[in-house]
Design an enzyme around this catalytic site. Structure first.
Site, PDB file in Angstrom:
ATOM      1  N   HIS A 165      -7.451  -1.044   5.553  1.00  0.00           N
ATOM      2  CA  HIS A 165      -6.436  -0.158   6.121  1.00  0.00           C
ATOM      3  C   HIS A 165      -6.230   1.034   5.191  1.00  0.00           C
ATOM      4  O   HIS A 165      -6.234   2.192   5.622  1.00  0.00           O
ATOM      5  CB  HIS A 165      -5.134  -0.932   6.327  1.00  0.00           C
ATOM      6  N   ASP A 215      -0.109  -4.255   6.160  1.00  0.00           N
ATOM      7  CA  ASP A 215      -0.807  -3.790   7.354  1.00  0.00           C
ATOM      8  C   ASP A 215      -2.246  -4.306   7.405  1.00  0.00           C
ATOM      9  O   ASP A 215      -3.104  -3.687   8.050  1.00  0.00           O
ATOM     10  CB  ASP A 215      -0.814  -2.258   7.402  1.00  0.00           C
ATOM     11  N   HIS A 244       4.944  -4.912  10.875  1.00  0.00           N
ATOM     12  CA  HIS A 244       5.224  -4.154  12.103  1.00  0.00           C
ATOM     13  C   HIS A 244       5.405  -5.095  13.295  1.00  0.00           C
ATOM     14  O   HIS A 244       4.835  -6.188  13.338  1.00  0.00           O
ATOM     15  CB  HIS A 244       4.079  -3.188  12.425  1.00  0.00           C
ATOM     16  N   HIS A 301       1.318   3.938   1.997  1.00  0.00           N
ATOM     17  CA  HIS A 301       1.813   4.684   3.155  1.00  0.00           C
ATOM     18  C   HIS A 301       3.337   4.846   3.108  1.00  0.00           C
ATOM     19  O   HIS A 301       4.055   3.916   2.752  1.00  0.00           O
ATOM     20  CB  HIS A 301       1.397   3.995   4.452  1.00  0.00           C
ATOM     21  N   HIS A 322       0.842  -1.189   0.000  1.00  0.00           N
ATOM     22  CA  HIS A 322       0.000   0.000   0.000  1.00  0.00           C
ATOM     23  C   HIS A 322       0.880   1.243   0.000  1.00  0.00           C
ATOM     24  O   HIS A 322       2.101   1.151   0.075  1.00  0.00           O
ATOM     25  CB  HIS A 322      -0.984  -0.003   1.172  1.00  0.00           C
ATOM     26  N   ASP A 349       5.647   4.761   5.242  1.00  0.00           N
ATOM     27  CA  ASP A 349       6.478   3.807   5.972  1.00  0.00           C
ATOM     28  C   ASP A 349       6.512   2.439   5.284  1.00  0.00           C
ATOM     29  O   ASP A 349       7.085   1.484   5.839  1.00  0.00           O
ATOM     30  CB  ASP A 349       6.040   3.682   7.438  1.00  0.00           C
ATOM     31  N   HIS A 350       5.948   2.354   4.078  1.00  0.00           N
ATOM     32  CA  HIS A 350       6.036   1.145   3.262  1.00  0.00           C
ATOM     33  C   HIS A 350       6.651   1.423   1.893  1.00  0.00           C
ATOM     34  O   HIS A 350       7.058   0.481   1.212  1.00  0.00           O
ATOM     35  CB  HIS A 350       4.647   0.517   3.094  1.00  0.00           C
TER      36      HIS A 350
END
Length: 244
Positions: free
Chosen positions: A115, A134, A172, A59, A57, A61-62
């Site tokens: 998400h 996530d 995570h 985001h 996805h 942090d990905h």
């Protein structure tokens, strides 16, 4: 049992980046690179070269490491078609039922909105491996930022149908906090209590608690175990407010 070499790379505060190498073909890819530096350092150390990036996805942090890894290696970036506008490095847009390969290892794309609106996961049935981003965590699921409980419940049903031995690589280190909520949600679940003893001990030693398996999650994950979208919705709301 897969012959893929799957390396866990900690990043940021609690992210895991998954570096995946096929020793037969010599090909290497990375799942959800939060940042580039630790990934490039690890591949240099191992003498591997990244040819692909798989994003679950959009985001940051990905995807934060996409551009630098792509510049350094020429890697091809594959990710969700529904989020193409939010992943500027994307080369290959993927939808439900599409596939990607690492050597002879085939991954099928499953759309798992909830998400984020276009979240996908990568299932490698021949390797009994799934990269869930996530969507599914150890004893948890992703927050419903762009989707709803009905979508996440459908995702949980699909994941529950995977073979129990499937190894789940999530993004995570949330297991300890998820487990505390799982105990509150299902206080009579002995399997969760036993698992949390092992999780607490591992974290006290600064050890990772993932990957997990579908079997472990079926036994202890209150979101995978929810019997309706409404129950999942209530549990997700309670988890969002949980301070245990």
């Amino acid at each position: 049992m897969t012959d893929l070499e799957i390396v866990r790379i900690p990043a940021l505060s609690d992210n895991y980046i998954w570096l995946v190498h096929d020793p037969v073909s010599g090909k290497t890819m990375v799942v959800d690179p939060a940042e580039a530096a630790p990934v490039l350092a690890e591949t240099d150390r191992r003498g591997w070269r990244i040819g692909q990036i798989w994003n679950t996805h959009w985001h940051p942090d990905h995807t934060g490491g996409n551009a630098a890894i792509k510049e350094a290696t020429g890697a091809i970036v594959s990710g969700p078609a529904a989020e193409a506008a939010r992943i500027p490095t994307l080369d290959v847009a993927l939808s439900e039922g599409d596939s990607v390969r690492l050597g002879d290892h085939l991954a099928t794309v499953l759309e798992t909105p909830g998400h984020t609106a276009g979240h996908i996961i990568f299932h490698l049935p021949g390797d009994a491996v799934v990269f869930t981003g996530d969507t599914l965590f150890a004893m948890g699921c992703g927050r419903l930022f762009e989707g709803d409980a009905g979508q996440m419940f459908a995702n949980m049903q699909r994941l529950a149908d995977l073979p129990p031995e499937t190894i789940v690589y999530c993004a995570h280190e949330y297991t300890q906090s998820n487990g505390r909520f799982a105990l509150a949600a299902e206080p009579d679940n002995d399997a969760t209590r036993e698992r949390m003893e092992a999780v607490d001990a591992a974290r006290a030693r600064c050890e990772a608690t993932v990957p997990t398996t579908i079997a472990e999650e079926l036994a202890t994950n209150p979101f995978l175990r929810a019997d309706s979208a409404e129950q999942l919705r209530q549990r997700r709301m309670a988890k969002d407010a949980f301070r245990g």
